[in-house]
Scaffold this motif. Structure first.
Motif, PDB file in Angstrom:
ATOM      1  N   LEU A  14      27.004  28.849 -38.683  1.00 38.34           N
ATOM      2  CA  LEU A  14      27.750  28.287 -37.557  1.00 38.34           C
ATOM      3  C   LEU A  14      27.072  27.014 -37.070  1.00 38.34           C
ATOM      4  N   LYS A  15      27.879  26.077 -36.626  1.00 34.79           N
ATOM      5  CA  LYS A  15      27.371  24.825 -36.060  1.00 34.79           C
ATOM      6  C   LYS A  15      27.328  24.951 -34.536  1.00 34.79           C
ATOM      7  N   THR A  16      26.170  24.662 -33.971  1.00 35.70           N
ATOM      8  CA  THR A  16      25.970  24.798 -32.529  1.00 35.70           C
ATOM      9  C   THR A  16      25.555  23.466 -31.921  1.00 35.70           C
ATOM     10  N   VAL A  17      26.106  23.162 -30.739  1.00 37.81           N
ATOM     11  CA  VAL A  17      25.652  22.026 -29.944  1.00 37.81           C
ATOM     12  C   VAL A  17      25.062  22.584 -28.655  1.00 37.81           C
ATOM     13  N   LEU A  18      23.847  22.189 -28.346  1.00 38.25           N
ATOM     14  CA  LEU A  18      23.134  22.641 -27.155  1.00 38.25           C
ATOM     15  C   LEU A  18      23.029  21.469 -26.184  1.00 38.25           C
ATOM     16  N   VAL A  19      23.564  21.640 -24.973  1.00 40.71           N
ATOM     17  CA  VAL A  19      23.613  20.567 -23.977  1.00 40.71           C
ATOM     18  C   VAL A  19      22.663  20.890 -22.836  1.00 40.71           C
ATOM     19  N   GLU A  20      21.813  19.931 -22.473  1.00 38.04           N
ATOM     20  CA  GLU A  20      20.851  20.152 -21.383  1.00 38.04           C
ATOM     21  C   GLU A  20      20.703  18.876 -20.551  1.00 38.04           C
ATOM     22  N   GLN A  21      20.699  19.042 -19.227  1.00 34.24           N
ATOM     23  CA  GLN A  21      20.605  17.867 -18.368  1.00 34.24           C
ATOM     24  C   GLN A  21      19.173  17.328 -18.249  1.00 34.24           C
ATOM     25  N   GLN A  22      18.170  18.125 -18.610  1.00 37.94           N
ATOM     26  CA  GLN A  22      16.793  17.632 -18.593  1.00 37.94           C
ATOM     27  C   GLN A  22      16.537  16.698 -19.782  1.00 37.94           C
ATOM     28  N   ARG A  23      15.509  15.876 -19.625  1.00 37.40           N
ATOM     29  CA  ARG A  23      15.114  14.984 -20.712  1.00 37.40           C
ATOM     30  C   ARG A  23      14.477  15.788 -21.844  1.00 37.40           C
ATOM     31  N   LEU A  24      14.474  15.234 -23.037  1.00 37.39           N
ATOM     32  CA  LEU A  24      13.889  15.910 -24.198  1.00 37.39           C
ATOM     33  C   LEU A  24      12.418  16.210 -23.966  1.00 37.39           C
ATOM     34  N   ALA A  25      11.685  15.300 -23.318  1.00 38.80           N
ATOM     35  CA  ALA A  25      10.261  15.515 -23.069  1.00 38.80           C
ATOM     36  C   ALA A  25      10.036  16.755 -22.207  1.00 38.80           C
ATOM     37  N   ASP A  26      10.936  17.016 -21.261  1.00 37.60           N
ATOM     38  CA  ASP A  26      10.799  18.187 -20.393  1.00 37.60           C
ATOM     39  C   ASP A  26      11.181  19.483 -21.111  1.00 37.60           C
ATOM     40  N   ILE A  27      11.987  19.363 -22.157  1.00 39.27           N
ATOM     41  CA  ILE A  27      12.360  20.536 -22.948  1.00 39.27           C
ATOM     42  C   ILE A  27      11.256  20.872 -23.951  1.00 39.27           C
ATOM     43  N   SER A  28      10.731  19.852 -24.598  1.00 36.76           N
ATOM     44  CA  SER A  28       9.734  20.072 -25.652  1.00 36.76           C
ATOM     45  C   SER A  28       8.340  20.341 -25.098  1.00 36.76           C
ATOM     46  N   GLU A  29       8.020  19.788 -23.940  1.00 43.36           N
ATOM     47  CA  GLU A  29       6.699  19.978 -23.319  1.00 43.36           C
ATOM     48  C   GLU A  29       6.889  20.364 -21.854  1.00 43.36           C
ATOM     49  N   PRO A  30       7.441  21.529 -21.591  1.00 41.84           N
ATOM     50  CA  PRO A  30       7.702  21.920 -20.203  1.00 41.84           C
ATOM     51  C   PRO A  30       6.410  22.110 -19.423  1.00 41.84           C
ATOM     52  N   PRO A  31       6.344  21.641 -18.187  1.00 35.39           N
ATOM     53  CA  PRO A  31       5.122  21.790 -17.388  1.00 35.39           C
ATOM     54  C   PRO A  31       4.979  23.210 -16.842  1.00 35.39           C
ATOM     55  N   PHE A  32       3.781  23.567 -16.448  1.00 37.33           N
ATOM     56  CA  PHE A  32       3.511  24.851 -15.802  1.00 37.33           C
ATOM     57  C   PHE A  32       4.348  24.947 -14.524  1.00 37.33           C
ATOM     58  N   ASP A  33       5.058  26.060 -14.357  1.00 36.78           N
ATOM     59  CA  ASP A  33       5.919  26.209 -13.178  1.00 36.78           C
ATOM     60  C   ASP A  33       5.547  27.416 -12.316  1.00 36.78           C
ATOM     61  N   GLY A  34       4.394  28.022 -12.602  1.00 31.91           N
ATOM     62  CA  GLY A  34       3.919  29.119 -11.778  1.00 31.91           C
ATOM     63  C   GLY A  34       4.411  30.490 -12.185  1.00 31.91           C
ATOM     64  N   ARG A  35       5.520  30.552 -12.909  1.00 28.14           N
ATOM     65  CA  ARG A  35       6.128  31.851 -13.197  1.00 28.14           C
ATOM     66  C   ARG A  35       5.502  32.503 -14.427  1.00 28.14           C
ATOM     67  N   GLU A  36       5.096  33.752 -14.250  1.00 31.98           N
ATOM     68  CA  GLU A  36       4.592  34.568 -15.352  1.00 31.98           C
ATOM     69  C   GLU A  36       5.656  35.617 -15.658  1.00 31.98           C
ATOM     70  N   ILE A  37       6.051  35.727 -16.914  1.00 31.03           N
ATOM     71  CA  ILE A  37       7.141  36.612 -17.306  1.00 31.03           C
ATOM     72  C   ILE A  37       6.586  37.915 -17.873  1.00 31.03           C
ATOM     73  N   ALA A  38       7.018  39.041 -17.282  1.00 36.06           N
ATOM     74  CA  ALA A  38       6.639  40.352 -17.792  1.00 36.06           C
ATOM     75  C   ALA A  38       7.614  40.735 -18.893  1.00 36.06           C
ATOM     76  N   LEU A  39       7.124  40.779 -20.108  1.00 38.44           N
ATOM     77  CA  LEU A  39       7.958  41.041 -21.274  1.00 38.44           C
ATOM     78  C   LEU A  39       7.857  42.506 -21.694  1.00 38.44           C
ATOM     79  N   THR A  40       8.991  43.144 -21.917  1.00 34.57           N
ATOM     80  CA  THR A  40       9.001  44.507 -22.427  1.00 34.57           C
ATOM     81  C   THR A  40       8.646  44.514 -23.917  1.00 34.57           C
TER      82      THR A  40
END
Length: 398
Positions: free
Chosen positions: A26-52
């Motif tokens: 399948l061909k997929t297009v992914l649309v995001e309003q953030q810049r590519l730099a913010d997607i590829s190198e996201p900054p620390f945002d404080g949130r720690e995710i508890a993964l099952t």
């Protein structure tokens, strides 16, 4: 531009869904309003995710887990729930789950980065996902045969299916005319990392104190100082949270020490501080005409039960499987019959815990005397009920 699927939102859920679909033909297009730099190198945002445990298995399947530094993956071995000033607690140990740990704690920004890298590697092999960064959706339309997304740039994307993965405040979901049950708790969460004297024994705390809620998420020791380290979550009315967040680091540390009644000894701020509004969301419908909502756009959880991203990954698995199965069998991936199977399955998996979480937050943040007594009674009773404790352990492991 034409595609099979357009996914709006390149947060961790949107990236994981794109990765899950990559290689399926399948061909997929992914649309995001953030810049590519913010997607590829996201900054620390404080949130720690508890993964099952189940979420970790899915992340391995999608190729994310091994892209995360092992030191940044902290085992969660047990959980304690406190009420008021009491030192007694309801404790859920990993031995109740049959696993060496209940789950794992990983920073949100590292999950996002790993999801982007896994998608980039898969796209390099299959050439089937196009990422449009710094683009905002202005309208969404759905027809009998195709749906379309129009960007603010004027470009129109057509596809057989549109998926909203653009947060609990999803504008895409709203454009499709789908309402959501939204509850604003009137409070905010302050999150940051702190080092402390006393060890945490890889135990998470949920502390329903009177007038505030505290959480402690155990992380691996600080790399440089080897000090014990945890993520601290403080929930208070918005004005109080903002005042505390503005304190100088030493004064802030003193505040947090006092609020934890110095049970962790001396504490020191070890990261930037971040404040988030406390709002839960449950969409009236997860699907529409050639449309599906996934992640927080479908179910935005209160963090007290730590299932937000876990439900997001569960939705990715469920929706992704329905889409791939339909495609392999020659069916229309945007057909109502395909999407309804996702709707039924995901609603069945999420609604009970969503409602239970609302109940927990209403009871355990109510500071009237009857509520305090009820909270204490419920915790004491739960501590003696092994089937109940095992059920909680099963929920935490996924």
């Amino acid at each position: 531009m034409k595609a099979d699927i357009v996914i709006v939102g390149a947060g961790p859920v949107g990236l994981c869904l794109s990765r899950a679909l990559s290689g399926s033909g399948l061909k997929t297009v992914l649309v995001e309003q953030q810049r590519l730099a913010d997607i590829s190198e996201p900054p620390f945002d404080g949130r720690e995710i508890a993964l099952t445990q189940k979420s970790v298995r899915l992340m391995r399947t999608f190729g994310l887990w091994d892209l995360i530094d092992p030191h940044a993956r902290a085992p969660l071995c047990s959980a304690k729930v406190f009420n008021g000033p009491s030192t007694g607690a309801l404790e859920i140990g990993h031995e109740l789950s049959g696993h060496a740990e209940l789950g794992w704690l990983v920073s949100n920004h590292l999950i996002r980065k790993a999801a982007y890298e896994a998608l980039r590697e898969s796209t390099a092999r299959h050439g089937d996902v196009t990422l449009l960064a710094a683009q905002k959706v202005s309208s969404v339309k759905a027809g009998d045969e195709l749906a379309s997304v129009t960007l603010e740039s004027g470009e129109t994307l057509s596809a057989r299916l549109i998926v909203a993965a653009d947060s609990r405040f999803s504008s895409t979901r709203k454009m499709m005319g789908i309402a959501a049950c939204m509850h604003d708790f009137g409070k905010a969460m302050l999150v940051c990392r702190m080092t402390h004297e006393a060890p945490h024994a890889h135990t998470a705390w949920e502390w329903f104190a009177y007038g505030q809620t505290l959480a402690l998420l155990p992380l691996n020791a600080d790399r440089a100082s080897h000090a014990h380290q945890s993520s601290v979550v403080l929930t208070l009315p918005v004005g109080e949270v903002n005042e505390i967040a503005a304190l100088a680091p030493d004064a802030f540390a003193g505040q947090i020490e006092d609020r934890f009644m110095r049970r962790l000894g001396a504490m020191k701020l070890a990261s930037t501080r971040h404040v988030y509004p406390l709002v839960s969301v449950y969409a009236d419908r997860f699907v529409g005409k050639r449309f599906a909502a996934v992640g927080d756009a479908a179910v935005g959880m209160h963090p007290v039960t730590a299932h937000g991203f876990n439900f997001g990954l569960l939705g990715v698995e469920t929706l992704g499987n329905r889409i791939i199965e339909a495609h392999r069998n020659g069916f229309d991936i945007g057909a109502a019959s395909v999407l309804q199977r996702y709707e039924i399955q995901h609603r069945h998996a999420t609604k009970p815990l969503f409602l239970a979480t609302r109940f927990i937050t209403e009871i355990y943040t109510n500071n009237t005397m009857p509520a305090r007594l009820a909270r204490d009674f419920m915790l004491r009773a739960a501590s003696r009920l092994m089937p109940f404790r095992k059920a909680i352990a099963a929920s935490l492991t996924g």
